[in-house]
Design a protein around this motif. Sequence first.
Motif, short mmCIF file in Angstrom:
data_model
loop_
_atom_site.label_atom_id
_atom_site.label_comp_id
_atom_site.label_asym_id
_atom_site.label_seq_id
_atom_site.Cartn_x
_atom_site.Cartn_y
_atom_site.Cartn_z
N ARG A 1 -0.19 7.35 9.26
CA ARG A 1 -0.98 6.97 8.09
C ARG A 1 -0.27 5.90 7.27
NH1 ARG A 1 -0.20 8.55 3.25
NH2 ARG A 1 1.09 10.31 3.91
N GLU A 2 1.05 5.99 7.16
CA GLU A 2 1.80 5.06 6.33
C GLU A 2 1.99 3.69 6.99
OE1 GLU A 2 4.43 8.62 4.21
OE2 GLU A 2 5.28 7.41 5.82
N LEU A 3 2.18 3.67 8.30
CA LEU A 3 2.46 2.40 8.97
C LEU A 3 1.20 1.68 9.44
CD1 LEU A 3 5.57 3.26 11.22
CD2 LEU A 3 5.50 2.53 8.83
N ALA A 4 0.14 2.43 9.72
CA ALA A 4 -1.05 1.83 10.32
C ALA A 4 -1.81 0.96 9.34
CB ALA A 4 -1.95 2.92 10.87
N SER A 5 -2.36 -0.12 9.87
CA SER A 5 -3.16 -1.04 9.07
C SER A 5 -4.61 -0.56 8.95
CB SER A 5 -3.15 -2.43 9.72
OG SER A 5 -1.82 -2.87 9.98
N VAL B 1 0.83 -1.21 0.00
CA VAL B 1 0.00 0.00 0.00
C VAL B 1 0.86 1.26 0.00
CG1 VAL B 1 -1.78 1.28 1.26
CG2 VAL B 1 -1.82 -1.23 1.24
N GLU B 2 1.96 1.23 0.76
CA GLU B 2 2.85 2.39 0.91
C GLU B 2 4.28 2.00 0.55
OE1 GLU B 2 2.06 5.41 1.61
OE2 GLU B 2 0.01 5.28 2.41
N PRO B 3 4.54 1.67 -0.72
CA PRO B 3 5.87 1.18 -1.10
C PRO B 3 6.99 2.19 -0.83
CG PRO B 3 4.54 1.67 -3.05
CD PRO B 3 3.61 1.71 -1.88
N LYS B 4 6.74 3.48 -1.08
CA LYS B 4 7.78 4.48 -0.86
C LYS B 4 8.14 4.58 0.62
CE LYS B 4 8.87 9.38 -1.53
NZ LYS B 4 8.38 10.70 -2.04
N ALA B 5 7.14 4.58 1.48
CA ALA B 5 7.39 4.69 2.92
C ALA B 5 8.22 3.53 3.42
CB ALA B 5 6.06 4.76 3.68
N PHE B 6 7.95 2.33 2.93
CA PHE B 6 8.69 1.18 3.41
C PHE B 6 10.07 1.07 2.76
CE2 PHE B 6 4.84 0.30 5.53
CZ PHE B 6 5.15 -0.58 6.55
N ARG B 7 10.24 1.61 1.57
CA ARG B 7 11.59 1.73 1.01
C ARG B 7 12.43 2.66 1.88
NH1 ARG B 7 8.97 1.93 -4.07
NH2 ARG B 7 9.17 4.21 -4.14
N ASN B 8 11.81 3.74 2.32
CA ASN B 8 12.52 4.68 3.21
C ASN B 8 12.88 4.03 4.53
OD1 ASN B 8 12.41 6.75 1.32
ND2 ASN B 8 10.53 7.64 2.16
N LEU B 9 11.97 3.21 5.07
CA LEU B 9 12.28 2.50 6.31
C LEU B 9 13.48 1.58 6.13
CD1 LEU B 9 8.79 1.45 7.75
CD2 LEU B 9 10.38 3.10 8.71
N ARG B 10 13.51 0.85 5.03
CA ARG B 10 14.63 -0.06 4.78
C ARG B 10 15.93 0.73 4.59
NH1 ARG B 10 10.46 -2.74 1.90
NH2 ARG B 10 11.05 -1.73 -0.06
N ALA B 11 15.83 1.89 3.93
CA ALA B 11 17.02 2.72 3.72
C ALA B 11 17.57 3.24 5.04
CB ALA B 11 16.69 3.88 2.78
N ARG B 12 16.68 3.63 5.95
CA ARG B 12 17.12 4.11 7.26
C ARG B 12 17.79 2.99 8.05
NH1 ARG B 12 11.98 7.06 7.06
NH2 ARG B 12 12.40 9.31 6.99
N ARG B 13 17.26 1.80 7.93
CA ARG B 13 17.87 0.67 8.65
C ARG B 13 19.27 0.39 8.09
NH1 ARG B 13 16.46 -2.96 12.85
NH2 ARG B 13 18.23 -4.37 13.01
#
Length: 360
Positions: A298-302, A151-163
Amino acid sequence: MMQVETCRAQSLGQTERDLWRSFQAADASLASPYFSLGFLDAMAAVRRDTRVLVIREGSEIKGFLPFHKGALGHARPLGGPLSDHHGFIAAPGARFDLEAVLKAAGLKVFDFFGAIGTQAAFRDHAQLVDGSWVIDLSAGYDAWVETRSAVEPKAFRNLRARRRKLEEETASFKFRIQDERPEVLEKAMEWKSRQYRRTSHFDVFSVDWTRKLIDTLVKGGLDNASGLVSSLEVNGELAAAHVGMRSGTVLHYWFPVYDPEFSKLGPGLNLLTEIARTLSGEGLREIHLGPGEYDFKRELASWQFPLASGYVAAPSLLGAARQLAGQIEDAAERLPLGPISTLPGRAFRRIDRLTAFRVA
């Protein structure tokens, strides 16, 4: 015939406590630690105005409503402004008329601002309907990541990048999901106080009972509610911390804070996702992020569950004053004055918030 008794938390007997636990266990919407006996007991330990309405039909207890009793019969939800969620702890299928309950208890005004919106007793008196964001971990951490990434591919790409940045650009880092070091809790509250003052918000930790409440929750030994302090250290220095509260299945995301010196590493989000990863393997099913239009929620919530804010005022001088304040707020917000029209409402809410921190 409905009967309502007002009592202190310490006066609840074993029968009442067993019923409270059974009501909470039978209703998934009450899984938050806000609805646990442990939170009631913690509040009773730090605020002498803590009370409980015990609602009976005949001789049978049908529900409970914990609250704080103010001057002249003005009542507010348990936890006051620190409580994102509140409402009746009741038998499955029980329905109450909030006005009738308050009248039977002799209360003149009840202000609520995060009542469970599925409870008709509050929904029927709502001036505002909002929602609380939920990270759903019921199918596990990986399932949550997979579902939300779609649903939020950009937000989770950013999460992986931060990790990756955390792993590649630091000499060392360490997560502690349950950090029992008192200096970490103290630093987290100090940072949060500084953040409140910097953003011109009321500093909730400037009030003595809020600090005592956190200490009481963190010490543990409570019934289905406990404080949880989590931390992220980078190169031996505290980079982020979170002070939350959990029941058996729900973590309430309460007081997150981080050191701006480490902002490029995304310390707050890295800590939140690590909390989700670790606790999902220990029976946690949901993380409640609370209300608020923040991108990360908004990005993380189910999903969201509804919240209702409003008031009930009985015929009385206090009730008339509360209704007048509400009418002024409503009338002002209907005027075509742009942002200025919200000033009366914001002023009333600020006064009410400050008043709610006062212990009667």
